[in-house]
Design a protein around this motif. Structure first.
Motif, PDB file in Angstrom:
ATOM      1  N   VAL A 175       0.862  -1.187   0.000  1.00 47.08           N
ATOM      2  CA  VAL A 175       0.000   0.000   0.000  1.00 47.08           C
ATOM      3  C   VAL A 175       0.892   1.230   0.000  1.00 47.08           C
ATOM      4  O   VAL A 175       1.764   1.360   0.861  1.00 47.08           O
ATOM      5  N   PRO A 176       0.716   2.145  -0.951  1.00 43.58           N
ATOM      6  CA  PRO A 176       1.540   3.357  -1.009  1.00 43.58           C
ATOM      7  C   PRO A 176       1.291   4.276   0.193  1.00 43.58           C
ATOM      8  O   PRO A 176       0.373   4.059   0.987  1.00 43.58           O
ATOM      9  N   LYS A 177       2.075   5.302   0.284  1.00 41.50           N
ATOM     10  CA  LYS A 177       1.982   6.259   1.382  1.00 41.50           C
ATOM     11  C   LYS A 177       0.632   6.975   1.373  1.00 41.50           C
ATOM     12  O   LYS A 177       0.151   7.404   0.332  1.00 41.50           O
ATOM     13  N   ASN A 178       0.048   7.096   2.541  1.00 40.58           N
ATOM     14  CA  ASN A 178      -1.213   7.807   2.693  1.00 40.58           C
ATOM     15  C   ASN A 178      -0.940   9.307   2.774  1.00 40.58           C
ATOM     16  O   ASN A 178      -0.300   9.780   3.721  1.00 40.58           O
ATOM     17  N   GLU A 179      -1.396  10.050   1.800  1.00 42.68           N
ATOM     18  CA  GLU A 179      -1.176  11.494   1.776  1.00 42.68           C
ATOM     19  C   GLU A 179      -2.404  12.267   2.228  1.00 42.68           C
ATOM     20  O   GLU A 179      -2.508  13.476   2.006  1.00 42.68           O
ATOM     21  N   SER A 180      -3.326  11.569   2.890  1.00 43.01           N
ATOM     22  CA  SER A 180      -4.540  12.189   3.396  1.00 43.01           C
ATOM     23  C   SER A 180      -4.519  12.212   4.920  1.00 43.01           C
ATOM     24  O   SER A 180      -3.794  11.442   5.562  1.00 43.01           O
ATOM     25  N   ASP A 181      -5.323  13.091   5.513  1.00 37.63           N
ATOM     26  CA  ASP A 181      -5.470  13.114   6.969  1.00 37.63           C
ATOM     27  C   ASP A 181      -6.475  12.074   7.443  1.00 37.63           C
ATOM     28  O   ASP A 181      -6.632  11.859   8.650  1.00 37.63           O
ATOM     29  N   VAL A 182      -7.167  11.427   6.510  1.00 38.24           N
ATOM     30  CA  VAL A 182      -8.122  10.372   6.841  1.00 38.24           C
ATOM     31  C   VAL A 182      -7.370   9.048   6.984  1.00 38.24           C
ATOM     32  O   VAL A 182      -6.545   8.698   6.136  1.00 38.24           O
ATOM     33  N   GLU A 183      -7.651   8.317   8.042  1.00 43.18           N
ATOM     34  CA  GLU A 183      -6.984   7.035   8.262  1.00 43.18           C
ATOM     35  C   GLU A 183      -7.563   5.953   7.351  1.00 43.18           C
ATOM     36  O   GLU A 183      -8.777   5.879   7.152  1.00 43.18           O
ATOM     37  N   ARG A 184      -6.698   5.150   6.811  1.00 44.43           N
ATOM     38  CA  ARG A 184      -7.090   4.000   5.985  1.00 44.43           C
ATOM     39  C   ARG A 184      -7.112   2.783   6.902  1.00 44.43           C
ATOM     40  O   ARG A 184      -6.083   2.398   7.469  1.00 44.43           O
ATOM     41  N   ILE A 185      -8.284   2.141   7.076  1.00 45.97           N
ATOM     42  CA  ILE A 185      -8.450   1.056   8.045  1.00 45.97           C
ATOM     43  C   ILE A 185      -8.957  -0.201   7.333  1.00 45.97           C
ATOM     44  O   ILE A 185      -9.948  -0.161   6.602  1.00 45.97           O
ATOM     45  N   SER A 186      -8.266  -1.302   7.556  1.00 46.31           N
ATOM     46  CA  SER A 186      -8.655  -2.574   6.929  1.00 46.31           C
ATOM     47  C   SER A 186      -8.424  -3.734   7.889  1.00 46.31           C
ATOM     48  O   SER A 186      -7.797  -3.578   8.944  1.00 46.31           O
ATOM     49  N   LEU A 187      -8.929  -4.891   7.516  1.00 49.80           N
ATOM     50  CA  LEU A 187      -8.722  -6.119   8.279  1.00 49.80           C
ATOM     51  C   LEU A 187      -8.218  -7.195   7.330  1.00 49.80           C
ATOM     52  O   LEU A 187      -8.855  -7.468   6.309  1.00 49.80           O
ATOM     53  N   SER A 188      -7.085  -7.777   7.651  1.00 52.02           N
ATOM     54  CA  SER A 188      -6.482  -8.827   6.816  1.00 52.02           C
ATOM     55  C   SER A 188      -6.646 -10.185   7.488  1.00 52.02           C
ATOM     56  O   SER A 188      -6.759 -10.278   8.711  1.00 52.02           O
ATOM     57  N   PHE A 189      -6.625 -11.241   6.680  1.00 49.74           N
ATOM     58  CA  PHE A 189      -6.747 -12.579   7.252  1.00 49.74           C
ATOM     59  C   PHE A 189      -6.007 -13.605   6.394  1.00 49.74           C
ATOM     60  O   PHE A 189      -5.799 -13.407   5.193  1.00 49.74           O
ATOM     61  N   ASN A 190      -5.623 -14.689   7.033  1.00 48.99           N
ATOM     62  CA  ASN A 190      -4.996 -15.833   6.379  1.00 48.99           C
ATOM     63  C   ASN A 190      -5.874 -17.063   6.551  1.00 48.99           C
ATOM     64  O   ASN A 190      -6.731 -17.122   7.446  1.00 48.99           O
ATOM     65  N   THR A 191      -5.643 -18.068   5.719  1.00 47.23           N
ATOM     66  CA  THR A 191      -6.407 -19.313   5.813  1.00 47.23           C
ATOM     67  C   THR A 191      -5.490 -20.520   5.607  1.00 47.23           C
ATOM     68  O   THR A 191      -4.368 -20.389   5.114  1.00 47.23           O
ATOM     69  N   PHE A 192      -6.011 -21.672   5.967  1.00 47.22           N
ATOM     70  CA  PHE A 192      -5.331 -22.927   5.644  1.00 47.22           C
ATOM     71  C   PHE A 192      -6.382 -24.020   5.514  1.00 47.22           C
ATOM     72  O   PHE A 192      -7.529 -23.857   5.925  1.00 47.22           O
ATOM     73  N   ALA A 193      -5.977 -25.138   4.938  1.00 48.40           N
ATOM     74  CA  ALA A 193      -6.896 -26.258   4.716  1.00 48.40           C
ATOM     75  C   ALA A 193      -7.179 -27.000   6.013  1.00 48.40           C
ATOM     76  O   ALA A 193      -6.321 -27.098   6.890  1.00 48.40           O
ATOM     77  N   LYS A 194      -8.391 -27.542   6.109  1.00 47.49           N
ATOM     78  CA  LYS A 194      -8.771 -28.349   7.266  1.00 47.49           C
ATOM     79  C   LYS A 194      -8.514 -29.828   6.994  1.00 47.49           C
ATOM     80  O   LYS A 194      -8.470 -30.269   5.857  1.00 47.49           O
ATOM     81  N   ASN A 195      -8.343 -30.575   8.044  1.00 47.25           N
ATOM     82  CA  ASN A 195      -8.283 -32.040   8.056  1.00 47.25           C
ATOM     83  C   ASN A 195      -7.016 -32.611   7.433  1.00 47.25           C
ATOM     84  O   ASN A 195      -6.147 -33.101   8.134  1.00 47.25           O
ATOM     85  N   SER A 196      -6.865 -32.566   6.095  1.00 44.80           N
ATOM     86  CA  SER A 196      -5.697 -33.211   5.493  1.00 44.80           C
ATOM     87  C   SER A 196      -5.383 -32.597   4.143  1.00 44.80           C
ATOM     88  O   SER A 196      -6.209 -31.939   3.525  1.00 44.80           O
ATOM     89  N   LEU A 197      -4.145 -32.847   3.689  1.00 49.94           N
ATOM     90  CA  LEU A 197      -3.697 -32.441   2.359  1.00 49.94           C
ATOM     91  C   LEU A 197      -3.216 -33.668   1.602  1.00 49.94           C
ATOM     92  O   LEU A 197      -2.812 -34.672   2.201  1.00 49.94           O
TER      93      LEU A 197
END
Length: 212
Positions: A175-197
């Motif tokens: 994400v590039p530099k925020n040049e605004s006075d407004v905050e940029r807010i997000s939520l990130s997440f990761n995943t993985f497979a259940k049970n077996s591969l």
């Protein structure tokens, strides 16, 4: 002679990025996110990098249960209809990101994850977009006349509040530099497979339940 040619262009191994808008009101969830502890500094306390939440399992909070349900629904669509694999996915970790003025998010991928995603609580066209980068071994400084999906190394995706993007965890982004006075807010997440591969027949079986 060339007017008679009818070549077929085959796009090998495209990278799927799923974009979905959350249609419900999320004012309460946004207020909850704004009030959490932002004690983590991204990238080893470098001043210009964004803040991260102390809680890195945010989607387990009851206050975000509706957002989690929406994310899991989109993940299931991505799993079944895009990659078409039968393994169920589980969200393994989830954290919030906040970029104030002059803060940015360094280029990175998400190790130990199969599919990753970002839900945007506060974002618009005036705030920096997410930038995806294609890993390339090109060593030639060719003069490009018009950029397209085949000759570009960077793709800029503007986003809005309430949008969710899902993508392979190996896809580099920043994400590039925020040049605004407004905050940029997000939520990130990761995943993985259940049970077996893998499978017993191909001698690639990995029983995840035994690996604890």
């Amino acid at each position: 002679m060339t007017q008679d040619l009818k070549p077929e262009l085959i796009q090998l191994f495209p990278t799927p990025v799923l974009l979905t808008a959350y249609e419900e009101n999320f004012d309460n969830e946004l207020q909850f996110i704004k009030n959490i502890d932002w004690g983590r500094k991204n990238q080893d306390m470098v001043e210009s990098y964004n803040l991260q939440s102390t809680d890195t399992f945010l989607l387990e909070q009851a206050e975000l249960s509706k957002i989690r349900f929406f994310i899991e629904k989109c993940l299931d669509i991505y799993r079944r209809e895009v990659f078409c694999f039968k393994n169920d996915l589980v969200i393994t970790q989830s954290w919030a990101n906040k970029s104030g003025r002059d803060q940015k998010h360094h280029a990175h991928t998400h190790p130990n994850s199969i599919i990753s995603g970002v839900f945007y609580f506060q974002a618009d066209q005036t705030l920096p977009p997410i930038q995806f980068r294609r890993r390339t071994d090109d060593n030639f400084g060719l003069e490009i006349q018009q950029f397209n999906n085949f000759n570009s190394s960077t793709f800029i995706l503007p986003i809005k509040s309430g949008e969710l993007i899902i993508f392979p965890s190996t896809l580099e982004h920043s994400v590039p530099k925020n040049e605004s006075d407004v905050e940029r807010i997000s939520l990130s997440f990761n995943t993985f497979a259940k049970n077996s591969l893998g499978s017993i027949e191909s001698l690639t079986y990995l029983p995840l339940r035994r690996c604890v």
